[in-house]
Design a protein around this motif. Structure first.
Motif, PDB file in Angstrom:
ATOM      1  N   SER A  93     -23.538   3.314  -1.004  1.00 25.48           N
ATOM      2  CA  SER A  93     -22.816   2.062  -1.236  1.00 25.48           C
ATOM      3  C   SER A  93     -23.285   1.489  -2.558  1.00 25.48           C
ATOM      4  CB  SER A  93     -23.057   1.123  -0.049  1.00 25.48           C
ATOM      5  OG  SER A  93     -22.370  -0.089  -0.199  1.00 25.48           O
ATOM      6  N   LEU A  94     -23.341   0.190  -2.648  1.00 27.80           N
ATOM      7  CA  LEU A  94     -23.640  -0.445  -3.938  1.00 27.80           C
ATOM      8  C   LEU A  94     -24.986   0.002  -4.512  1.00 27.80           C
ATOM      9  CD1 LEU A  94     -22.720  -2.560  -6.031  1.00 27.80           C
ATOM     10  CD2 LEU A  94     -23.964  -4.254  -4.688  1.00 27.80           C
ATOM     11  N   ALA A  95     -26.039  -0.127  -3.700  1.00 27.02           N
ATOM     12  CA  ALA A  95     -27.370   0.209  -4.211  1.00 27.02           C
ATOM     13  C   ALA A  95     -27.464   1.707  -4.501  1.00 27.02           C
ATOM     14  CB  ALA A  95     -28.442  -0.219  -3.213  1.00 27.02           C
ATOM     15  N   ASP A 117     -23.003   7.631   5.614  1.00 23.57           N
ATOM     16  CA  ASP A 117     -22.362   7.867   6.913  1.00 23.57           C
ATOM     17  C   ASP A 117     -20.898   7.459   6.922  1.00 23.57           C
ATOM     18  OD1 ASP A 117     -22.693   5.140   6.893  1.00 23.57           O
ATOM     19  OD2 ASP A 117     -23.768   5.012   8.795  1.00 23.57           O
ATOM     20  N   GLU A 118     -20.486   6.602   5.994  1.00 23.43           N
ATOM     21  CA  GLU A 118     -19.066   6.255   5.955  1.00 23.43           C
ATOM     22  C   GLU A 118     -18.308   7.372   5.239  1.00 23.43           C
ATOM     23  OE1 GLU A 118     -18.107   1.861   5.382  1.00 23.43           O
ATOM     24  OE2 GLU A 118     -19.998   2.034   4.312  1.00 23.43           O
ATOM     25  N   ARG A 125     -18.127  -4.611  -1.187  1.00 24.25           N
ATOM     26  CA  ARG A 125     -17.911  -5.396   0.033  1.00 24.25           C
ATOM     27  C   ARG A 125     -17.476  -6.846  -0.191  1.00 24.25           C
ATOM     28  NH1 ARG A 125     -19.946  -1.988   4.053  1.00 24.25           N
ATOM     29  NH2 ARG A 125     -21.203  -0.404   3.004  1.00 24.25           N
ATOM     30  N   PRO A 126     -18.005  -7.547  -1.214  1.00 20.78           N
ATOM     31  CA  PRO A 126     -17.635  -8.964  -1.320  1.00 20.78           C
ATOM     32  C   PRO A 126     -16.127  -9.240  -1.273  1.00 20.78           C
ATOM     33  CG  PRO A 126     -19.488  -8.528  -2.737  1.00 20.78           C
ATOM     34  CD  PRO A 126     -19.051  -7.181  -2.185  1.00 20.78           C
ATOM     35  N   LEU A 128     -13.995  -7.971   0.523  1.00 23.20           N
ATOM     36  CA  LEU A 128     -13.458  -7.787   1.873  1.00 23.20           C
ATOM     37  C   LEU A 128     -13.215  -9.120   2.564  1.00 23.20           C
ATOM     38  CD1 LEU A 128     -15.591  -4.772   3.181  1.00 23.20           C
ATOM     39  CD2 LEU A 128     -13.336  -4.738   2.080  1.00 23.20           C
ATOM     40  N   GLN A 158     -21.664  11.704   6.691  1.00 22.45           N
ATOM     41  CA  GLN A 158     -22.786  12.421   7.307  1.00 22.45           C
ATOM     42  C   GLN A 158     -23.993  11.488   7.417  1.00 22.45           C
ATOM     43  OE1 GLN A 158     -23.726  16.110   5.317  1.00 22.45           O
ATOM     44  NE2 GLN A 158     -21.608  16.463   4.757  1.00 22.45           N
ATOM     45  N   THR A 187     -29.873   2.158   2.951  1.00 22.17           N
ATOM     46  CA  THR A 187     -28.937   2.203   4.083  1.00 22.17           C
ATOM     47  C   THR A 187     -28.442   0.823   4.506  1.00 22.17           C
ATOM     48  OG1 THR A 187     -30.905   2.487   5.477  1.00 22.17           O
ATOM     49  CG2 THR A 187     -29.566   4.425   5.072  1.00 22.17           C
ATOM     50  N   GLU A 239     -16.254 -18.021   4.671  1.00 18.24           N
ATOM     51  CA  GLU A 239     -15.233 -17.366   3.847  1.00 18.24           C
ATOM     52  C   GLU A 239     -14.033 -16.964   4.699  1.00 18.24           C
ATOM     53  OE1 GLU A 239     -16.953 -14.228   1.491  1.00 18.24           O
ATOM     54  OE2 GLU A 239     -18.137 -15.623   0.293  1.00 18.24           O
ATOM     55  N   ALA A 364     -34.172   0.230  -1.766  1.00 19.41           N
ATOM     56  CA  ALA A 364     -33.423  -0.773  -2.543  1.00 19.41           C
ATOM     57  C   ALA A 364     -32.270  -1.327  -1.728  1.00 19.41           C
ATOM     58  CB  ALA A 364     -32.891  -0.150  -3.840  1.00 19.41           C
ATOM     59  N   ASP A 366     -29.959  -4.157   0.556  1.00 17.97           N
ATOM     60  CA  ASP A 366     -30.042  -5.041   1.722  1.00 17.97           C
ATOM     61  C   ASP A 366     -31.108  -4.610   2.727  1.00 17.97           C
ATOM     62  OD1 ASP A 366     -27.945  -6.412   0.625  1.00 17.97           O
ATOM     63  OD2 ASP A 366     -26.609  -6.226   2.359  1.00 17.97           O
ATOM     64  N   HIS A 384     -28.012  -9.810  -0.943  1.00 14.19           N
ATOM     65  CA  HIS A 384     -27.274 -10.286  -2.103  1.00 14.19           C
ATOM     66  C   HIS A 384     -26.835  -9.103  -2.942  1.00 14.19           C
ATOM     67  CE1 HIS A 384     -29.779 -14.281  -2.143  1.00 14.19           C
ATOM     68  NE2 HIS A 384     -29.139 -14.077  -1.028  1.00 14.19           N
ATOM     69  N   ALA A 388     -29.114  -5.921  -4.744  1.00  6.13           N
ATOM     70  CA  ALA A 388     -28.917  -4.486  -4.530  1.00  6.13           C
ATOM     71  C   ALA A 388     -28.828  -3.775  -5.876  1.00  6.13           C
ATOM     72  CB  ALA A 388     -27.658  -4.253  -3.704  1.00  6.13           C
ATOM     73  N   SER A 417     -20.749 -17.254  -3.456  1.00 10.67           N
ATOM     74  CA  SER A 417     -19.755 -17.189  -2.401  1.00 10.67           C
ATOM     75  C   SER A 417     -18.524 -17.925  -2.890  1.00 10.67           C
ATOM     76  CB  SER A 417     -20.277 -17.842  -1.118  1.00 10.67           C
ATOM     77  OG  SER A 417     -19.222 -17.990  -0.182  1.00 10.67           O
TER      78      SER A 417
HETATM   79  C1  LIG Z   1     -17.844  -9.023   3.851  1.00 13.41           C
HETATM   80  C2  LIG Z   1     -18.989  -9.158   2.903  1.00 13.41           C
HETATM   81  C3  LIG Z   1     -18.964 -10.120   1.886  1.00 13.41           C
HETATM   82  C4  LIG Z   1     -20.015 -10.248   1.008  1.00 13.41           C
HETATM   83  N1  LIG Z   1     -19.949 -11.194   0.035  1.00 13.41           N
HETATM   84  C5  LIG Z   1     -20.984 -11.351  -0.815  1.00 13.41           C
HETATM   85  C6  LIG Z   1     -20.960 -12.347  -1.807  1.00 13.41           C
HETATM   86  O1  LIG Z   1     -19.995 -13.095  -1.931  1.00 13.41           O
HETATM   87  N2  LIG Z   1     -22.018 -12.475  -2.641  1.00 13.41           N
HETATM   88  C7  LIG Z   1     -23.109 -11.654  -2.542  1.00 13.41           C
HETATM   89  O2  LIG Z   1     -24.063 -11.799  -3.325  1.00 13.41           O
HETATM   90  N3  LIG Z   1     -23.172 -10.691  -1.608  1.00 13.41           N
HETATM   91  C8  LIG Z   1     -22.135 -10.527  -0.737  1.00 13.41           C
HETATM   92  N4  LIG Z   1     -22.196  -9.557   0.227  1.00 13.41           N
HETATM   93  C9  LIG Z   1     -23.414  -8.720   0.316  1.00 13.41           C
HETATM   94  C10 LIG Z   1     -23.333  -7.463  -0.509  1.00 13.41           C
HETATM   95  O3  LIG Z   1     -22.129  -6.808  -0.296  1.00 13.41           O
HETATM   96  C11 LIG Z   1     -24.505  -6.589  -0.132  1.00 13.41           C
HETATM   97  O4  LIG Z   1     -25.652  -7.219  -0.592  1.00 13.41           O
HETATM   98  C12 LIG Z   1     -24.414  -5.186  -0.710  1.00 13.41           C
HETATM   99  O5  LIG Z   1     -23.339  -4.498  -0.181  1.00 13.41           O
HETATM  100  C13 LIG Z   1     -25.701  -4.432  -0.418  1.00 13.41           C
HETATM  101  O6  LIG Z   1     -25.564  -3.119  -0.825  1.00 13.41           O
HETATM  102  P1  LIG Z   1     -26.461  -1.966  -0.192  1.00 13.41           P
HETATM  103  O7  LIG Z   1     -26.023  -0.739  -0.901  1.00 13.41           O
HETATM  104  O8  LIG Z   1     -27.874  -2.349  -0.196  1.00 13.41           O
HETATM  105  O9  LIG Z   1     -26.065  -1.927   1.343  1.00 13.41           O
HETATM  106  P2  LIG Z   1     -24.699  -1.609   2.060  1.00 13.41           P
HETATM  107  O10 LIG Z   1     -23.577  -2.038   1.207  1.00 13.41           O
HETATM  108  O11 LIG Z   1     -24.816  -2.158   3.415  1.00 13.41           O
HETATM  109  O12 LIG Z   1     -24.646  -0.033   2.117  1.00 13.41           O
HETATM  110  C14 LIG Z   1     -25.423   0.754   2.923  1.00 13.41           C
HETATM  111  C15 LIG Z   1     -24.683   2.029   3.203  1.00 13.41           C
HETATM  112  O13 LIG Z   1     -25.521   2.935   3.892  1.00 13.41           O
HETATM  113  C16 LIG Z   1     -24.817   3.489   4.974  1.00 13.41           C
HETATM  114  N5  LIG Z   1     -25.749   3.961   5.995  1.00 13.41           N
HETATM  115  C17 LIG Z   1     -26.397   3.238   6.938  1.00 13.41           C
HETATM  116  N6  LIG Z   1     -27.184   4.040   7.678  1.00 13.41           N
HETATM  117  C18 LIG Z   1     -27.027   5.287   7.210  1.00 13.41           C
HETATM  118  C19 LIG Z   1     -27.570   6.540   7.553  1.00 13.41           C
HETATM  119  N7  LIG Z   1     -28.435   6.668   8.536  1.00 13.41           N
HETATM  120  N8  LIG Z   1     -27.179   7.608   6.858  1.00 13.41           N
HETATM  121  C20 LIG Z   1     -26.289   7.499   5.844  1.00 13.41           C
HETATM  122  N9  LIG Z   1     -25.758   6.363   5.467  1.00 13.41           N
HETATM  123  C21 LIG Z   1     -26.113   5.252   6.135  1.00 13.41           C
HETATM  124  C22 LIG Z   1     -23.946   2.347   5.417  1.00 13.41           C
HETATM  125  O14 LIG Z   1     -22.880   2.774   6.232  1.00 13.41           O
HETATM  126  C23 LIG Z   1     -23.483   1.812   4.099  1.00 13.41           C
HETATM  127  O15 LIG Z   1     -22.398   2.536   3.599  1.00 13.41           O
HETATM  128  C24 LIG Z   1     -21.152  -9.400   1.131  1.00 13.41           C
HETATM  129  C25 LIG Z   1     -21.185  -8.450   2.148  1.00 13.41           C
HETATM  130  C26 LIG Z   1     -20.119  -8.320   3.038  1.00 13.41           C
HETATM  131  C27 LIG Z   1     -20.177  -7.313   4.109  1.00 13.41           C
END
Ligand SMILES: Cc1cc2nc3c(=O)[nH]c(=O)nc-3n(C[C@H](O)[C@H](O)[C@H](O)COP(=O)(O)OP(=O)(O)OC[C@H]3O[C@@H](n4cnc5c(N)ncnc54)[C@H](O)[C@@H]3O)c2cc1C
Ligand code: HEM
Ligand code: SF4
Lengths: 539, 432
Positions: A93-95, A117-118, A125-126, A128, A158, A187, A239, A364, A366, A384, A388, A417
């Protein structure tokens, strides 16, 4: 085309919305909404918009990162870092994606595997809970921009199911395994579901975390429900409520605390948020909990029962109850992974269960929990977007650098937000504060700056439609400037008021008797030069 | 006593190339001048002050009410917000993008008039008339009145910034010009209120939401600002653009090959040869500690935007004109975009920036594609006197011939704009 806007940088200058009005739209004075995957016919307009952005917040698909790589990055890779041949990133995902980019621009040429896994390519995501739910942009048009030359072995759909530290191996569902020299855990989190499993399974009960959730919920909203119930008045819940108002759908927000956003901003700004919701027609009920969700014979949601004894007829409910960290797959890894996330140092290296730092496992986004010098080295877990991004960049750099060239993750927490036509931004950690003061603008007009403090130091600032001033307050936080800040400036609120208690913010840490006071300052702009400094009053 | 570096910047003798002086200025990011003014020349410090609530834009000017460029929030925000209702998003998102066909048409006509010549004065025959025509059409100011308001606009522009010994005379001339300009615009606004057409002044004069939040006098004052800012700056960006491209023929050639490069060329011009070089008159409302200096409350602050945009601590290889720049240092972690101070920053960020950008993009791409073998006939060209709004007075350009306009471009752009307008109208109808 694919694009993303770094809305923590964006200051609402609207240049993009002038120049590519079918792609970027302003909601109110400063809040920006955009189509992340616009048609190619918009290409030239988007180039105009991206070039014009005064803070260069618009990120587009770009050409091979390696073409632009400075020779210096290559030269730096020597010693132990050069021995890193295989990197695995878990969480696509993002990170995860950002780390992959940063590894390539940082000179890493070895094998790079991204496990997610997706089934989808990394998406943002924001949007969404904003433009997707209102129907401005379909859920599948949120794919994140990418470089053409990322050269990644994608393992999508996977889930990783285990991490073997000794063998340096990630186990993937279905029996696969991937070896690594360095691994990044990214993750993230998932939505906390409605706790009653049978009720959560009722038709019409939703959470919003992933693109598929949002797509389904959007469909239901488009069908014109009688009333939507939002459970939880945090950012996500607020939101969603804002989206319902935009769509003209009656919406009730039930928040257990005294105000919406109270968990993030405390009661003073919570009251402003409550006003904002009510003025926009939200049926806001605070100090009340949802006790049960009830279905009809076909297991379709029809009613909610509240703790004040009342009932609500609703056909759609969104549980916005916060997040659960995706750490189950690390259960036997021997890492300090639990409901709090995965603990790591400021260099993004994971701690093992004993609290000893590892050197090949990085974290790194969330899912991470890391110490921040400006907040008494407490471990922070930030959900945030920009955290990430920043943390992924630091982690990537450190994964391929020698001990002597590691960077600390010292970025100030920033968050935004978008709701009810207001761009809400925060910098620092408002929950690590006990007082708040409005220094610019007017809460009644919902355009203001509020500064938070604790123990006589500035700890955070929050703006409503005033994001152009945020940098100034970030500077105060980095310098641990005295609170309340006393300065004469533009747009001072009519009567200078003393700071007031921030309201019930969740306690940060137990207050302890400390033998002496020390203040931390953070200086430097580029991550390579950003450092913390302890300042002791004795000299 | 030897003149300070900043005084040398103001000296007309250095107008053609102030950049070495800016480099000297940057060695001390914040310098106190003998008259008490604090001159700031480094990127980070300028950005910090543009976003610092302790810095005010309010100055005493004899003519009341001031236009919003000279106001602080909240009054500034109120007026800017109201004026924007009929200019840009959120209320009128498509206006500027929708002007592109019209801009192309005006440019096409101006270049068509080059036919049969082998040299032109780029300023008098193109870079001045183009934005004047545009701002007149946008506001609803009769183009025929240009000779009248040109005199007033010139008087205002001449008096901008530290103007030295002639200050008294120039200020008196400016104040008289402002009175006349505002009276002229008041009359025009009244006319548009009674006979509204499809222009900005008509829209503002007939919108109750505008009139409820802004007095007639304020409207005239701000209309004057738009009229002056709308052409006195863009002329220099277009002229500087041609000058710089002709000094860098390989870039001109690259644009011919890849027309979309003109977009980034305009940004690089705003960084490299910005029309607004200096923001002369900010004021500290409180003591401000910055870069090891304390600017005391009440002190005037001068931000040298053009020096900041060439700060080597901010951009890599700053003295090179390179529209395709990617800053390798920064690109490691961040987007390699071009962040410049050409339009200022913070709440006073240029109101007309989207228009100026689109105008200059259209102007330069047509000049580049239609002039055969263009070349400078005098380098450096003669400059206008002002150091703040800096640009050539004339720019003689020679060429072998003028190519005809590409057929079909204007009609195609028109079609697109019409489709957009229809879609927007439909959306507006749905909303109401
Ligand atoms: C609806 C929504 C609105 C948001 N709005 C804001 C906003 O306005 N401002 C803001 O600052 N932040 C916002 N955020 C937060 C921001 O999107 C997150 O901080 C960011 O997505 C974090 O990225 P990440 O890669 O750390 O985690 P994630 O985006 O959660 O990605 C983690 C990924 O790992 C995958 N995963 C989990 N377990 C496993 C595994 N065992 N094996 C393989 N893959 C796995 C997950 O399915 C996911 O795809 C929002 C989040 C959401 C959901
Ligand atoms: C290339 C052309 C232009 C340049 C380089 C330019 C530059 C600038 C700069 C640097 C400022 C900031 C002033 C300050 O902070 O005190 C500014 C403000 C402003 N500009 Fe422009 N400008 C250009 C074109 C235009 C056009 C075409 C218009 C009108 C349509 C316009 C209208 C304004 C207005 C109204 C302000 C005041 C904004 C405020 O105070 O909020 N400008 N411009
Ligand atoms: S700051 Fe950039 S991204 Fe944000 S609204 Fe302005 S132009 Fe768009």
């Amino acid at each position: 085309m694919r694009l993303a806007v770094d809305l923590t940088r964006c200051q609402g200058y609207a240049q993009c919305a002038f120049l590519a009005p079918d792609v970027f739209t302003m909601s109110g004075d400063e809040a920006l909404l955009y189509d992340a995957n616009p048609d190619d016919i918009q290409r030239e307009r988007i180039l105009r918009a991206a070039a014009a952005c005064p803070v260069q917040a618009i990120i587009l698909d770009h050409r091979d990162e390696r073409e632009a790589r400075p020779a210096a990055a290559e030269a730096n890779r020597s010693g132990t870092a050069a021995a890193v041949e295989r990197i695995v990133i878990v969480g696509a995902s993002l990170a995860g994606l950002r780390a992959a980019h940063a590894l390539r621009t940082g000179g890493f040429t070895g094998s790079l595997t991204l496990i997610g896994d997706e089934p989808h390519r990394p998406y943002d995501r924001p949007p969404l809970s904003k433009q997707v739910l209102t129907g401005q942009v379909p859920a599948q048009r949120t794919v994140l921009p990418r470089s053409t030359g990322l050269d990644v072995d994608w393992r999508l759909g996977q889930p990783a199911i285990g991490l073997d530290r000794a063998r340096r191996r990630v186990h993937v569902a279905g029996g696969g395994e991937v070896d690594f020299d360095r691994v990044l855990i990214a993750t993230g989190v998932r939505a906390r579901p409605w706790p009653n499993v049978a009720e959560a399974a009722l038709d019409g009960v939703f959470v919003v975390r992933g693109r598929d959730d949002a797509a389904e919920l959007r469909e239901r909203l488009a069908a014109g429900p009688q009333r939507v119930l939002v459970i939880g008045g945090g950012f996500l819940g607020s939101e969603v409520a804002s989206d319902c108002c935009d769509l003209g759908i009656p919406v009730t927000v039930v928040e257990r605390g005294p105000q919406p956003l109270v968990g993030a901003f405390g009661g003073v700004l919570g009251a402003v948020a409550a006003e904002l919701q009510r003025a926009n027609g939200v049926d806001l009920r605070c100090g009340v909990a949802v006790e049960a969700l009830e279905g009809d014979a076909d297991a379709r949601l029809v009613r909610a029962r509240l703790s004040d004894g009342s009932t609500l007829d609703v056909d759609l409910a969104v549980a916005a109850l916060g997040a659960v960290r995706n750490v189950e797959w690390l259960r036997d890894s021997g890492l300090a992974a639990g409901p709090w996330g995965v603990a790591c140092d400021a260099g993004c290296r994971a701690f093992d269960v004993n609290g000893v730092v590892t050197d090949d496992i990085f974290v790194a986004g969330d899912v991470a929990r890391f110490p921040h010098p400006l907040y008494e080295y407490q471990l922070l877990a930030l959900e945030h977007w920009s955290n990430a991004l920043n943390q992924a960049e630091i982690a990537a750099h450190n994964m391929i650098s020698d001990e002597s060239d590691r960077w600390p993750h010292l970025a100030l927490p920033v968050f935004w937000s978008t709701q009810f036509g207001v761009e809400i931004k925060s910098v620092g950690v408002p929950t690590f504060s006990d007082e708040v003061l409005v220094t610019q603008g007017s809460t009644a007009e919902r355009r203001f700056v509020a500064v938070y403090g604790k123990d006589g130091r500035v700890t955070a600032a929050v703006t409503f439609n005033q994001s152009k001033w945020l940098e100034f307050y970030a500077g105060l936080i980095e310098r641990s400037a005295p609170f309340p800040p006393e300065f004469r400036g533009v747009d001072h609120p009519a009567k200078a008021k003393p700071p007031v208690a921030a309201g019930p913010v969740p306690a940060a840490i137990p207050i302890q008797a400390v033998p002496y006071h020390a203040t931390v300052m953070v200086t430097g702009h580029h991550p390579s030069e950003r450092r913390a400094r302890l300042v002791h009053p004795s000299g | 006593m030897a003149p300070s570096v900043f005084q040398q910047v103001l000296d007309y003798a250095n107008r053609a190339d102030p950049y070495p002086l800016y480099a000297e200025l940057r060695r001390t990011p914040v310098i106190r001048e003998d008259d008490g003014r604090y001159v700031v020349s480094t990127y980070r410090e300028i950005v910090a002050l543009l976003h610092d609530p302790r810095v005010s834009s309010v100055r005493k000017e004899s003519e009341e009410p001031p236009s919003f460029i000279r106001l602080d929030p909240p009054e500034h925000d109120r007026i800017r917000r109201v004026l924007n209702r009929h200019f840009g998003p959120p209320e009128t998102p498509g206006r500027i993008d929708g002007m592109r066909p019209e801009l192309l048409e005006i440019v096409t006509e101006l270049i068509d008039r080059f036919a049969g010549k082998d040299q032109v004065d780029m300023v008098d025959e193109f870079a001045y008339p183009f934005p004047v025509t545009v701002i007149c059409r946008l506001l609803g100011v009769p183009r025929e009145d240009e000779p009248r308001f040109r005199v007033w606009a010139d008087a205002v522009v001449e008096a901008i910034g530290p103007v030295g010994a002639e200050q008294e005379r120039l200020y008196a001339k400016r104040d008289a010009a402002i009175v006349e300009l505002r009276a002229y615009l008041s009359g025009l606004i009244e006319f548009h209120r009674r006979h509204p057409r499809d222009d900005l002044l008509s829209a503002l004069a007939t919108d109750d939401a505008v009139l409820g939040r802004m007095s007639r006098a304020e409207l005239a004052s701000n209309a004057a600002l738009l009229l002056i800012a709308g052409h006195e700056t863009t002329v220099n960006l277009i002229t500087n653009g041609m000058l710089t491209l002709l000094r860098h023929p390989h870039v001109l050639e690259r644009i011919r090959q890849r027309p979309e490069l003109v977009i980034r060329t305009v940004e690089e011009l705003l960084r490299y040869e910005p029309p607004v070089q200096i923001l002369p008159d900010r004021v500290a409302l409180d003591d401000i500690e910055i870069a090891g200096t304390v600017i005391p409350a009440g002190a005037p602050i001068t931000l040298v935007l053009a020096a900041g945009s060439r700060d080597p601590d901010h951009v890599w290889d700053p003295d090179r004109f390179n529209p395709e720049r990617i800053d390798p240092e920064r690109f490691v972690l961040r987007r390699g975009g071009n962040q410049h101070l050409g339009f200022g920053g913070g709440v006073h960020y240029c109101f007309g920036a989207p228009l100026a950008r689109v105008e200059t993009q259209v102007a330069l791409s047509e000049l580049v594609s239609r002039l055969d073998n263009p070349r400078l006939l005098a380098d450096p060209p003669p400059y206008r006197p002002n150091a703040v709004l800096r640009g050539p007075r004339h720019l003689m350009v020679g060429f072998d011939q003028v190519r005809p306009a590409r057929v079909g471009r204007v009609p195609r752009a028109r079609e697109e704009a019409a489709a957009r307008a229809a879609a927007e109208a439909a959306a507006a109808k749905e909303r109401s």
